[in-house]
Write a protein that holds these residues in place. Sequence first.
Motif, PDB file in Angstrom:
ATOM      1  N   ASP A  31       0.834  -1.212   0.000  1.00 29.60           N
ATOM      2  CA  ASP A  31       0.000   0.000   0.000  1.00 29.60           C
ATOM      3  C   ASP A  31       0.864   1.255   0.000  1.00 29.60           C
ATOM      4  O   ASP A  31       0.551   2.239  -0.678  1.00 29.60           O
ATOM      5  CB  ASP A  31      -0.926   0.001   1.215  1.00 29.60           C
ATOM      6  N   VAL A  32       1.961   1.226   0.766  1.00 30.28           N
ATOM      7  CA  VAL A  32       2.877   2.370   0.802  1.00 30.28           C
ATOM      8  C   VAL A  32       3.481   2.604  -0.577  1.00 30.28           C
ATOM      9  O   VAL A  32       3.545   3.738  -1.069  1.00 30.28           O
ATOM     10  CB  VAL A  32       3.997   2.127   1.841  1.00 30.28           C
ATOM     11  N   VAL A  33       3.916   1.525  -1.214  1.00 28.06           N
ATOM     12  CA  VAL A  33       4.539   1.635  -2.540  1.00 28.06           C
ATOM     13  C   VAL A  33       3.547   2.158  -3.569  1.00 28.06           C
ATOM     14  O   VAL A  33       3.859   3.066  -4.358  1.00 28.06           O
ATOM     15  CB  VAL A  33       5.111   0.269  -2.963  1.00 28.06           C
ATOM     16  N   LEU A  34       2.343   1.628  -3.552  1.00 30.95           N
ATOM     17  CA  LEU A  34       1.346   2.059  -4.532  1.00 30.95           C
ATOM     18  C   LEU A  34       0.902   3.493  -4.293  1.00 30.95           C
ATOM     19  O   LEU A  34       0.500   4.192  -5.236  1.00 30.95           O
ATOM     20  CB  LEU A  34       0.133   1.117  -4.489  1.00 30.95           C
ATOM     21  N   ASP A  35       1.004   3.947  -3.057  1.00 29.17           N
ATOM     22  CA  ASP A  35       0.660   5.333  -2.744  1.00 29.17           C
ATOM     23  C   ASP A  35       1.741   6.309  -3.195  1.00 29.17           C
ATOM     24  O   ASP A  35       1.501   7.503  -3.286  1.00 29.17           O
ATOM     25  CB  ASP A  35       0.429   5.467  -1.231  1.00 29.17           C
TER      26      ASP A  35
END
Length: 210
Positions: A31-35
């Motif tokens: 989720d952090v990466v996709l954000d």
Amino acid sequence: MEPWPYRHLALRTPRLELRPDDDEGLLELVDVVLDGIHPPDEMPFGVEWTDAPRDRLGFNVVQYHWMVRSEQCPGRWAVNFLARLDGRVIGEQTLVGHDFAITGEVSTGSYLGRRHQGQGLGTEMRAAVLMFAFDHLNARTARSSAFVDNPASLGVSRKLGYRPDGTLVQVRRGARAEQTRLLLDRADFRRPDWDLAVTGVTDALWLLTG
């Protein structure tokens, strides 16, 4: 013997908890990466892994971490610490040792979600693994590198006492790019004004120092 030596390992700083990656945490890391961890027109990494199609990026992140776990062995290891703030994953800090028992040398790499950048957390993460390496693994030196157009990473290294140690040229997104190599001797480490709390290291020492 503990079947997974990193299972209880944890590093705690004033704001962060760093633990080796686990499957539940990897889903938060995705989720952090996709954000977003860097602007689309920039590439801070020597391996252009964030350029993968968005619908494959999460799969690639999880698969990569599983691969790294499967390759751990005495003398060649990489610990991908997930950094948590208030119990939520916000980024990753990696500590690597190759032939560590002979060289006494580690290297590091890291990233933070964009919403958590610019708050000193990157420095806190790096300081944590350096204190762990120097004080608990008896490391002699630590290495890092950063592209010359990545002032944030270079700034963290300067704060902690690294010195330039040459350059590295590579192809990045089809163009020539230069990295600054950085070296930190244990005696030159600029320690933060806080203490690191470490738990669960005993089960991992045979793997990390053997």
